[in-house]
Design a protein around this motif. Structure first.
Motif, PDB file in Angstrom:
ATOM      1  N   PRO A  76       0.806  -1.226   0.000  1.00  0.00           N
ATOM      2  CA  PRO A  76       0.000   0.000   0.000  1.00  0.00           C
ATOM      3  C   PRO A  76       0.834   1.269   0.000  1.00  0.00           C
ATOM      4  N   VAL A  77       2.157   1.142   0.038  1.00  0.00           N
ATOM      5  CA  VAL A  77       3.050   2.292   0.124  1.00  0.00           C
ATOM      6  C   VAL A  77       4.026   2.263  -1.045  1.00  0.00           C
ATOM      7  N   PRO A  78       4.383   3.421  -1.594  1.00  0.00           N
ATOM      8  CA  PRO A  78       5.282   3.470  -2.751  1.00  0.00           C
ATOM      9  C   PRO A  78       6.755   3.572  -2.365  1.00  0.00           C
ATOM     10  N   TYR A  79       7.591   3.639  -3.385  1.00  0.00           N
ATOM     11  CA  TYR A  79       9.009   3.991  -3.349  1.00  0.00           C
ATOM     12  C   TYR A  79       9.957   2.815  -3.162  1.00  0.00           C
ATOM     13  N   GLY A  80       9.476   1.605  -3.019  1.00  0.00           N
ATOM     14  CA  GLY A  80      10.340   0.437  -3.044  1.00  0.00           C
ATOM     15  C   GLY A  80      11.504   0.514  -2.088  1.00  0.00           C
ATOM     16  N   LEU A  81      12.722   0.326  -2.622  1.00  0.00           N
ATOM     17  CA  LEU A  81      13.885   0.260  -1.736  1.00  0.00           C
ATOM     18  C   LEU A  81      14.231   1.599  -1.107  1.00  0.00           C
ATOM     19  N   ILE A  82      13.681   2.701  -1.605  1.00  0.00           N
ATOM     20  CA  ILE A  82      13.894   3.979  -0.915  1.00  0.00           C
ATOM     21  C   ILE A  82      13.309   3.890   0.496  1.00  0.00           C
ATOM     22  N   ARG A  83      12.183   3.239   0.626  1.00  0.00           N
ATOM     23  CA  ARG A  83      11.540   3.083   1.936  1.00  0.00           C
ATOM     24  C   ARG A  83      12.134   1.928   2.729  1.00  0.00           C
ATOM     25  N   THR A  84      12.403   0.788   2.054  1.00  0.00           N
ATOM     26  CA  THR A  84      12.738  -0.417   2.799  1.00  0.00           C
ATOM     27  C   THR A  84      14.115  -0.985   2.479  1.00  0.00           C
ATOM     28  N   GLY A  85      14.910  -0.322   1.646  1.00  0.00           N
ATOM     29  CA  GLY A  85      16.239  -0.814   1.329  1.00  0.00           C
ATOM     30  C   GLY A  85      17.353   0.125   1.738  1.00  0.00           C
ATOM     31  N   VAL A  86      17.150   1.415   1.572  1.00  0.00           N
ATOM     32  CA  VAL A  86      18.150   2.401   1.986  1.00  0.00           C
ATOM     33  C   VAL A  86      18.241   2.399   3.508  1.00  0.00           C
ATOM     34  N   ALA A  87      19.460   2.482   4.015  1.00  0.00           N
ATOM     35  CA  ALA A  87      19.659   2.446   5.468  1.00  0.00           C
ATOM     36  C   ALA A  87      18.856   3.542   6.158  1.00  0.00           C
ATOM     37  N   PRO A  88      18.246   3.247   7.308  1.00  0.00           N
ATOM     38  CA  PRO A  88      17.384   4.229   7.978  1.00  0.00           C
ATOM     39  C   PRO A  88      18.118   5.461   8.487  1.00  0.00           C
ATOM     40  N   ASP A  89      19.450   5.359   8.630  1.00  0.00           N
ATOM     41  CA  ASP A  89      20.217   6.524   9.073  1.00  0.00           C
ATOM     42  C   ASP A  89      20.771   7.324   7.895  1.00  0.00           C
ATOM     43  N   HIS A  90      20.314   7.017   6.685  1.00  0.00           N
ATOM     44  CA  HIS A  90      20.704   7.779   5.494  1.00  0.00           C
ATOM     45  C   HIS A  90      19.492   8.536   4.952  1.00  0.00           C
ATOM     46  N   GLN A  91      18.992   9.450   5.749  1.00  0.00           N
ATOM     47  CA  GLN A  91      17.782  10.174   5.383  1.00  0.00           C
ATOM     48  C   GLN A  91      17.980  11.079   4.172  1.00  0.00           C
ATOM     49  N   SER A  92      19.195  11.554   3.950  1.00  0.00           N
ATOM     50  CA  SER A  92      19.423  12.422   2.788  1.00  0.00           C
ATOM     51  C   SER A  92      19.195  11.658   1.488  1.00  0.00           C
ATOM     52  N   ILE A  93      19.530  10.370   1.471  1.00  0.00           N
ATOM     53  CA  ILE A  93      19.296   9.555   0.275  1.00  0.00           C
ATOM     54  C   ILE A  93      17.804   9.315   0.101  1.00  0.00           C
ATOM     55  N   LYS A  94      17.104   9.074   1.192  1.00  0.00           N
ATOM     56  CA  LYS A  94      15.673   8.808   1.115  1.00  0.00           C
ATOM     57  C   LYS A  94      14.894  10.024   0.624  1.00  0.00           C
ATOM     58  N   ALA A  95      15.502  11.196   0.746  1.00  0.00           N
ATOM     59  CA  ALA A  95      14.812  12.417   0.339  1.00  0.00           C
ATOM     60  C   ALA A  95      14.529  12.468  -1.158  1.00  0.00           C
ATOM     61  N   VAL A  96      15.155  11.574  -1.933  1.00  0.00           N
ATOM     62  CA  VAL A  96      14.883  11.544  -3.381  1.00  0.00           C
ATOM     63  C   VAL A  96      13.428  11.191  -3.656  1.00  0.00           C
ATOM     64  N   SER A  97      12.741  10.612  -2.672  1.00  0.00           N
ATOM     65  CA  SER A  97      11.324  10.266  -2.861  1.00  0.00           C
ATOM     66  C   SER A  97      10.485  11.503  -3.157  1.00  0.00           C
ATOM     67  N   ARG A  98      10.948  12.679  -2.746  1.00  0.00           N
ATOM     68  CA  ARG A  98      10.185  13.898  -3.031  1.00  0.00           C
ATOM     69  C   ARG A  98      10.155  14.171  -4.535  1.00  0.00           C
ATOM     70  N   ARG A  99      11.188  13.746  -5.232  1.00  0.00           N
ATOM     71  CA  ARG A  99      11.176  13.884  -6.690  1.00  0.00           C
ATOM     72  C   ARG A  99      10.114  12.956  -7.271  1.00  0.00           C
ATOM     73  N   TYR A 100      10.038  11.746  -6.760  1.00  0.00           N
ATOM     74  CA  TYR A 100       9.041  10.800  -7.260  1.00  0.00           C
ATOM     75  C   TYR A 100       7.633  11.285  -6.947  1.00  0.00           C
ATOM     76  N   GLU A 101       7.500  11.947  -5.810  1.00  0.00           N
ATOM     77  CA  GLU A 101       6.195  12.480  -5.433  1.00  0.00           C
ATOM     78  C   GLU A 101       5.725  13.511  -6.454  1.00  0.00           C
ATOM     79  N   GLY A 102       6.667  14.316  -6.958  1.00  0.00           N
ATOM     80  CA  GLY A 102       6.299  15.289  -7.983  1.00  0.00           C
ATOM     81  C   GLY A 102       5.737  14.624  -9.221  1.00  0.00           C
ATOM     82  N   THR A 103       6.306  13.481  -9.601  1.00  0.00           N
ATOM     83  CA  THR A 103       5.778  12.727 -10.735  1.00  0.00           C
ATOM     84  C   THR A 103       4.429  12.115 -10.392  1.00  0.00           C
ATOM     85  N   ALA A 104       4.332  11.553  -9.188  1.00  0.00           N
ATOM     86  CA  ALA A 104       3.101  10.866  -8.787  1.00  0.00           C
ATOM     87  C   ALA A 104       1.900  11.803  -8.718  1.00  0.00           C
ATOM     88  N   LEU A 105       2.144  13.084  -8.501  1.00  0.00           N
ATOM     89  CA  LEU A 105       1.047  14.033  -8.350  1.00  0.00           C
ATOM     90  C   LEU A 105       0.624  14.675  -9.668  1.00  0.00           C
TER      91      LEU A 105
END
Length: 430
Positions: free
Chosen positions: A35-64
């Motif tokens: 039920p949640v998007p972004y694949g390994l950005i959410r569940t593969g990138v290390a949880p202490d690497h929040q700067s990498i996870k921030a790329v999801s905001r780019r995907y959000e722009g496409t999703a909207l």
């Protein structure tokens, strides 16, 4: 109207959607079983690497955008088949990634306490498939097999103190288990040497700043320093970190030892893993590793295998078992069916590598489908799912799930991720 379905909502899927949505007269559905998007950005990138996870905001722009929608909680193969999608859409693009662990093919790999990195990383990242993993952390020794960034992530997460997870989105069950961990000795095994690692400078450098853990390298494993001049700049920086770990060992309660020229040949134990048998290796002129016959044992209550990933096969879709990916001609699998990202290339490259790949496959699809064939597309999928009592999760629904996770966060954490599909759906009142 042209209709395209993308199966998988990770980086490859959204980079492809980004290219497609710029075209005229097109509708893109991004389908995911969670039920949640972004694949390994959410569940593969290390949880202490929040700067990498921030790329999801780019995907959000496409999703909207108006011509892209998220179709979550729909399982391809169960709720809808690949053949049905190909019938409904002008093009179907498999962006499923490579979420399965490559098997560790040595005696004893079946023992409890031997875990693949996809499972272990999924556990501390809150993937619903691995939330109940419960890895054994009650013994002082851990062996991590692999010489890439995933091995570094695993070692770093195992070594951190609870306070060092501030600002991360590590899930509660992992945070609590790691806080009570008995792990004190982490061995990172690599078949080859320091000049053959696949570790980047940033990730290696982080090990030198851990509060209670010290990285160590045996000076005997390092090649002559002058040989570093032949390396490309990034690799040279990585090896410089290894040299500093060798020259300046620091006494701390937890040790992270890099064991180069070391090949696991067996895992031993009774009811669970107890030790790893390791064989020393040597390199040929072409840098192929070979065992020397010299072996030794490492005590371990947990073994994490970080030796690579593979794409799970889909019935009826051509597959390259040796490479763990879909069989394709530069992305074209069958008429109307394509692959992108790790599902096409195999597990190689970084998150950013998927951007040009997604753009290329997106452009290929646009060229192939022309003006479209008048297929049912999005309305046809909606009617089919409704007939099967399947209610997809929309992007607006995902935002509600995200808001609930953020609202549940404590101690300055960005969110408290839900670790089950049931909890995600409960946030939507389902």
């Amino acid at each position: 109207m042209r209709h395209v379905a993308i199966v998988g909502s990770g980086p490859a899927g959204y980079y492809t959607a980004e290219t497609l949505q710029k075209a005229d007269d097109i509708a893109v559905d991004v389908i995911d079983r969670l039920p949640v998007p972004y694949g390994l950005i959410r569940t593969g990138v290390a949880p202490d690497h929040q700067s990498i996870k921030a790329v999801s905001r780019r995907y959000e722009g496409t999703a909207l955008t108006d011509n892209v929608r998220f179709v979550g909680h729909v399982s391809v193969g169960t709720d809808v088949t690949i053949d049905e999608l190909v019938e409904l859409y002008d093009a179907v693009i498999l962006a499923t990634g490579a979420p399965n662990d490559r098997p560790l093919d040595i005696p004893g790999a079946h023992l409890p306490g031997v875990i693949g990195s996809a499972a272990f990383v999924g556990w501390y990242n809150g993937h619903p498939d691995f939330a109940d993993l419960d890895p054994p952390l009650d013994a002082p020794g851990v062996v991590v097999i692999g010489n890439g960034n995933v091995a570094l992530d695993v070692a770093r997460i195992l070594a951190k103190t609870p306070d060092e997870f501030a600002g991360s989105d590590i899930v509660a069950h992992a945070r609590d288990a790691l806080a009570g961990s008995a792990v004190r000795h982490i061995q990172i095994l690599g078949r080859r040497g320091p000049h053959q690692i696949a570790m980047t400078p940033k990730e290696l450098g982080e090990l030198g700043h851990l509060e209670r853990a010290s990285p160590r390298v045996d000076p005997a494993d390092l090649p002559p320093e002058g040989d570093d001049a032949l390396l490309e700049p990034g690799m040279r920086k990585s090896v410089t970190h290894l040299r500093s770990f060798s020259a300046n060992p620091v006494a701390k309660p937890v040790t992270i030892d890099f064991d180069f020229f070391a090949m696991p040949v067996a895992i031993e134990g009774d009811d669970r893993v107890r030790r790893v048998i390791v064989e020393r290796t040597t390199l040929d002129a072409d840098l192929t590793s070979h065992g020397t016959g010299e072996t030794y044992a490492l005590d371990a209550g947990l073994v994490v295998s970080c030796i690579g990933y593979q794409t799970p096969p889909i019935p009826g879709v051509p597959y390259e078992h040796g490479r763990g990916r879909f069989a394709s001609d530069e992305g074209r699998i069958l008429p109307g069916l394509y692959a992108v990202g790790w599902a096409r290339r195999g597990p190689s490259g970084t998150i950013g590598t998927n951007k040009p790949d997604g753009a290329r496959i997106g452009e290929m699809v646009l060229e192939d489908i022309g003006r479209g064939a008048g297929k049912a597309g999005r309305p046809g999928l909606d009617a089919l799912l409704a007939s099967r009592n399947v209610t997809p999760v929309t992007f607006r629904d995902w935002r509600r799930i995200e808001e609930a996770e953020v609202a549940a966060a404590l101690d300055g954490r960005p969110r408290e991720k839900f670790t089950s599909v049931e909890a995600m759906l409960a946030a939507l009142g389902r």
